[in-house]
Design a protein around this motif. Structure first.
Motif, PDB file in Angstrom:
ATOM      1  N   PHE A  47      46.558 110.074  64.091  1.00 22.92           N
ATOM      2  CA  PHE A  47      47.255 111.300  63.699  1.00 22.92           C
ATOM      3  C   PHE A  47      47.013 112.406  64.713  1.00 22.92           C
ATOM      4  CE2 PHE A  47      46.829 115.423  61.439  1.00 22.92           C
ATOM      5  CZ  PHE A  47      48.124 115.570  60.955  1.00 22.92           C
ATOM      6  N   TRP A  48      45.746 112.676  65.026  1.00 20.31           N
ATOM      7  CA  TRP A  48      45.432 113.752  65.968  1.00 20.31           C
ATOM      8  C   TRP A  48      45.858 113.397  67.388  1.00 20.31           C
ATOM      9  CZ3 TRP A  48      44.844 118.364  64.278  1.00 20.31           C
ATOM     10  CH2 TRP A  48      44.238 118.611  63.034  1.00 20.31           C
ATOM     11  N   SER A  49      45.775 112.131  67.745  1.00 21.38           N
ATOM     12  CA  SER A  49      46.195 111.723  69.091  1.00 21.38           C
ATOM     13  C   SER A  49      47.696 111.897  69.276  1.00 21.38           C
ATOM     14  CB  SER A  49      45.787 110.271  69.351  1.00 21.38           C
ATOM     15  OG  SER A  49      44.374 110.147  69.386  1.00 21.38           O
ATOM     16  N   ARG A  50      48.458 111.562  68.240  1.00 18.85           N
ATOM     17  CA  ARG A  50      49.915 111.767  68.328  1.00 18.85           C
ATOM     18  C   ARG A  50      50.231 113.237  68.558  1.00 18.85           C
ATOM     19  NH1 ARG A  50      53.694 113.771  64.954  1.00 18.85           N
ATOM     20  NH2 ARG A  50      52.421 113.741  63.046  1.00 18.85           N
ATOM     21  N   LEU A  51      49.594 114.102  67.796  1.00 21.34           N
ATOM     22  CA  LEU A  51      49.867 115.533  67.935  1.00 21.34           C
ATOM     23  C   LEU A  51      49.433 116.052  69.304  1.00 21.34           C
ATOM     24  CD1 LEU A  51      48.764 116.614  64.360  1.00 21.34           C
ATOM     25  CD2 LEU A  51      51.104 116.640  65.261  1.00 21.34           C
ATOM     26  N   ALA A  52      48.312 115.554  69.812  1.00 22.16           N
ATOM     27  CA  ALA A  52      47.837 115.997  71.130  1.00 22.16           C
ATOM     28  C   ALA A  52      48.815 115.599  72.226  1.00 22.16           C
ATOM     29  CB  ALA A  52      46.460 115.409  71.411  1.00 22.16           C
ATOM     30  N   ARG A  53      49.428 114.427  72.098  1.00 28.35           N
ATOM     31  CA  ARG A  53      50.418 114.004  73.101  1.00 28.35           C
ATOM     32  C   ARG A  53      51.701 114.831  72.990  1.00 28.35           C
ATOM     33  NH1 ARG A  53      48.253 108.787  71.500  1.00 28.35           N
ATOM     34  NH2 ARG A  53      46.979 107.969  73.231  1.00 28.35           N
ATOM     35  N   GLU A  54      52.066 115.198  71.770  1.00 24.03           N
ATOM     36  CA  GLU A  54      53.310 115.945  71.570  1.00 24.03           C
ATOM     37  C   GLU A  54      53.192 117.420  71.952  1.00 24.03           C
ATOM     38  OE1 GLU A  54      54.880 113.318  67.715  1.00 24.03           O
ATOM     39  OE2 GLU A  54      54.267 115.396  67.468  1.00 24.03           O
ATOM     40  N   GLN A  55      52.025 118.025  71.727  1.00 25.07           N
ATOM     41  CA  GLN A  55      51.898 119.474  71.852  1.00 25.07           C
ATOM     42  C   GLN A  55      51.324 119.933  73.193  1.00 25.07           C
ATOM     43  OE1 GLN A  55      53.046 121.523  69.472  1.00 25.07           O
ATOM     44  NE2 GLN A  55      53.585 119.811  68.128  1.00 25.07           N
ATOM     45  N   VAL A  56      50.377 119.202  73.726  1.00 24.84           N
ATOM     46  CA  VAL A  56      49.619 119.661  74.888  1.00 24.84           C
ATOM     47  C   VAL A  56      50.221 119.098  76.170  1.00 24.84           C
ATOM     48  CG1 VAL A  56      47.327 119.657  75.980  1.00 24.84           C
ATOM     49  CG2 VAL A  56      47.528 119.827  73.480  1.00 24.84           C
ATOM     50  N   LEU A  57      50.244 119.924  77.230  1.00 25.58           N
ATOM     51  CA  LEU A  57      50.648 119.456  78.558  1.00 25.58           C
ATOM     52  C   LEU A  57      49.417 118.892  79.264  1.00 25.58           C
ATOM     53  CD1 LEU A  57      52.978 122.332  79.851  1.00 25.58           C
ATOM     54  CD2 LEU A  57      53.632 120.161  78.787  1.00 25.58           C
ATOM     55  N   TRP A  58      49.503 117.635  79.646  1.00 19.75           N
ATOM     56  CA  TRP A  58      48.371 116.951  80.267  1.00 19.75           C
ATOM     57  C   TRP A  58      48.614 116.745  81.754  1.00 19.75           C
ATOM     58  CZ3 TRP A  58      44.026 116.113  77.473  1.00 19.75           C
ATOM     59  CH2 TRP A  58      44.141 116.209  76.084  1.00 19.75           C
ATOM     60  N   HIS A  59      47.631 117.043  82.572  1.00 21.72           N
ATOM     61  CA  HIS A  59      47.679 116.702  83.998  1.00 21.72           C
ATOM     62  C   HIS A  59      47.399 115.210  84.163  1.00 21.72           C
ATOM     63  CE1 HIS A  59      47.250 117.144  88.300  1.00 21.72           C
ATOM     64  NE2 HIS A  59      46.027 116.608  88.258  1.00 21.72           N
ATOM     65  N   LYS A  60      46.429 114.748  83.394  1.00 23.74           N
ATOM     66  CA  LYS A  60      46.123 113.316  83.325  1.00 23.74           C
ATOM     67  C   LYS A  60      46.068 112.947  81.855  1.00 23.74           C
ATOM     68  CE  LYS A  60      42.335 110.021  83.991  1.00 23.74           C
ATOM     69  NZ  LYS A  60      40.883 109.923  84.279  1.00 23.74           N
TER      70      LYS A  60
END
Length: 660
Positions: A47-60
């Motif tokens: 659940f939290w991983s899905r939201l982190a991928r959807e909301q946060v801009l990741w360099h890596k």
């Protein structure tokens, strides 16, 4: 507090979300809320991983979510890399948001400054480049001692951009409090202002920095950067002090962000503890910005056209999450205010809402209660005299709001059309934990209602056994979440003992008591379970105030407790034994006033005891332990019905009942 809790538990008034609000809400209706809760229940990590991928801009991008291998030192998204300032500013470049107003800053005197997202990006980059030129490097700690200002936010964002770890110190704190934080953090840099302006008064800040250095323990500091807010005369120490304008002079307006690991500390924020020594609450980068963004969208239902106003100071966590980071990451336009709600009169908040067409208003119950009282005295400052029709959502933060203040807020400010999000959370949680969702949750005055999806809040007894609804107990969170405190800076053992005591079997201890309604399951916070006071939403340790009092050469002994207060929620009551004869009359009043000012100097004005009582001694057991429960009863004006047979000096109670 007990009477207020009973009132909330028996509260029968329920306010459903307005139909129009539900239709456009990010989370619309209890079915959608429950679906998110169910998803988190099935797969908490996913659940939290899905939201982190959807909301946060990741360099890596990260490849793993929760790492609980060293519990309670939890890690989230650890192998990912990002930059928090990039998530707040760069993400909007090249989009229509870059030309949108990011900040409408209203100064104490009403002067208005508007800054677009592109302007803010350039200001942050210039200041970040200036800090780099001074020698700032990733991981350095930076103390920020600034007034509410665009520059205060720029300083925080510039630190995030460079991977510096900032620690903001509230401008109302004393030189000694500042010195303690510099020393504990091992800060290499200090960013301050010459003065702050509040309620028409100019309050020096740079002199407090200079005084902190004279107290010792600040040898780690290399440079002090001074923003000239008012242009006041001040001492500048050659080789150490440099002005803000000198730092940014000639610097380019682009600064490549420093990519950091998800667990890189974003900031340390000091909060009072029961032992007297402030605790440096350490937050990560990725988990924190994720929760800041989610709660802006879930709790505040933020929309592109909203004008958001959180009245907090950046010196507190509310000003971090819901001024410096959350609104910017979501591309919102926000109001930033330098002054106080009662200057030039108690209509200031309502006048500003009308002026700026604010749509979301987030403030503290203390402010609401003060303004209720003020407009009862001066009718022209009542909200009815101002156009508040732009408002669509109200919020409350810092402490529980009593039902009648809730109703006044709902009717007089929100026109009985705006949901109120009564948010429970802490410095340690990073963002909202238990709160209504305005398009989903039926509201009950005085209750923070239900936990957010993914927050496994519960009420247990001292052995971590779940308690039934209707029975008060200890508030815990059973599962880790991304924005939680990572440790206490420099003191991991204190972190473990404070938040994950062995008897609670791995649950996070919030430090608050709570009870759930028998029928709805709604949460009501019943108050602190430790020796930490909550005065106007500001947490202070009783030991910290006691230590300040006994540092006075007149004081032999002191004990501090809290008592309910109609305005501040909780007030500080001090019981003092002097090294001289117990004073009476005018002499007692003079010494009490001197001690209040002493505490204000040692800690800050917010720590001033409201009540000071003098005694020849304090109520102690024969083993020498102060019986604080008796002092709490005296402070509250309650009859002492407890057994006092273990008291060494029961006659002292009558003496301490005497007020000045």
């Amino acid at each position: 507090m007990a009477g207020q809790i009973e009132t909330v538990m028996q509260e029968s008034r329920v306010f459903a979300p307005p139909e129009a609000f539900m239709r456009q809400a990010t989370i619309s209706g209890m079915a959608q809320y429950q679906a998110l809760c169910d998803e988190a229940g099935r797969d908490h990590d996913g659940f939290w991983s899905r939201l982190a991928r959807e909301q946060v801009l990741w360099h890596k991008p990260f490849t793993r979510g929760l790492d609980d291998s060293q519990a309670p030192f939890y890690k989230w998204f650890e192998d990912g890399e990002l930059n928090v300032s990039h998530n707040c500013l760069d993400r909007h470049l090249g989009t229509p948001v870059e030309n949108k107003v990011a900040i409408r800053f209203e100064a104490d005197d009403g002067a208005l400054t508007e800054v677009t997202y592109r302007d803010l990006y350039h200001q942050v980059c210039r200041f970040a480049n200036g800090l780099k030129a001074l020698g700032c490097r990733q991981g350095d700690r930076v103390i920020i001692y600034m007034p509410m200002s665009v520059e205060g936010i720029v300083a925080m964002q510039a630190c995030a951009r460079l991977g510096l770890i900032h620690s903001v110190v509230f401008g109302g704190f004393s030189a000694k409090s500042l010195q303690e934080r510099i020393q504990d953090a091992g800060a290499a840099w200090v960013i301050c202002a010459d003065e702050q302006v509040r309620g028409g008064r100019h309050i020096p800040l740079k002199p407090a920095v200079d005084e902190a250095f004279t107290l010792g323990g600040c040898e780690s500091v290399q440079r002090v950067v001074v923003y000239q807010r008012t242009g006041a005369a001040m001492d500048m120490h050659a080789g150490r002090d440099i002005t803000w304008s000198q730092v940014i002079d000639g610097q380019p307006d682009h600064c490549e962000p420093q990519w950091v690991g998800a667990e890189h500390p974003l900031f340390i924020l000091y909060t009072s503890g029961s032992t007297g020594k402030p605790k440096g609450v350490q937050h990560s980068s990725a988990g924190y910005i994720l929760h800041a963004m989610l709660t802006m969208k879930w709790t505040f239902d933020i929309k592109p056209e909203d004008i958001f106003w959180c009245t907090a100071d950046i010196g507190w966590v509310t000003g971090h999450t819901y001024i410096a980071y959350g609104p910017l990451a979501c591309g919102a336009t926000q109001i930033v205010f330098e002054g106080v709600p009662t200057y030039p009169d108690a209509g200031r908040f309502w006048r500003m809402i009308a002026r700026h067409k604010a749509t979301i208003f987030y403030t503290a119950p203390t402010a609401i209660r003060a303004l209720i009282k003020a407009c009862d005295t001066v009718e022209s400052t009542h909200p009815r005299h101002f156009d508040l029709s732009s408002l669509r959502l109200l919020g409350s933060v810092g402490e529980p709001i009593n039902p009648e203040a809730w109703m006044w807020y709902y009717n007089q400010v929100g026109g009985a059309r705006c949901p109120i999000v009564d948010t429970f959370w802490q410095t340690e949680t990073g963002g909202h934990m238990i709160t209504p969702l305005p398009g989903a949750t039926p509201l009950v005055p005085g209750s923070c209602t239900l936990p957010l999806p993914g927050i496994a809040a519960a009420i247990v007894d001292e052995a971590a056994n779940d308690l039934p609804n209707g029975q008060g107990g200890i508030l815990v969170v059973k599962k880790p979440w991304p924005s939680m405190i990572r440790t206490i800076w420099g003191d991991p053992e204190r972190f473990r003992k404070s938040y994950f005591p062995d008897e609670l079997k791995g649950y996070y201890l919030a430090g608050d008591g709570a009870v759930r309604n028998r029928v709805t399951g709604y949460f009501t916070i019943t108050g602190r379970i430790d020796d930490v006071l909550n005065v106007s939403g500001h947490r202070m340790g009783t030991m910290e105030i006691e230590s300040a009092l006994v540092a006075n050469p007149l004081v032999a002994e002191a004990a501090v407790v809290g008592r309910p207060d109609d305005l501040t929620g909780e007030a500080i009551a001090a019981f003092v034994v002097l090294k001289q004869a117990r004073p009476v009359g005018d002499d007692a009043r003079r010494i009490a006033n001197d001690l209040r000012n002493w505490v204000a100097h040692e800690i800050g004005p917010i720590a001033k005891p409201k009540d000071i009582r003098f005694g020849d001694n304090l109520p102690k057991t024969r083993s020498g332990k102060i019986m604080r429960r008796l002092l709490r009863a005296i402070a509250r004006g309650e009859a002492i019905t407890q057994d006092v047979s273990t008291l060494e000096n029961p006659a002292i109670l009558d003496q301490l009942k005497q007020t000045l």
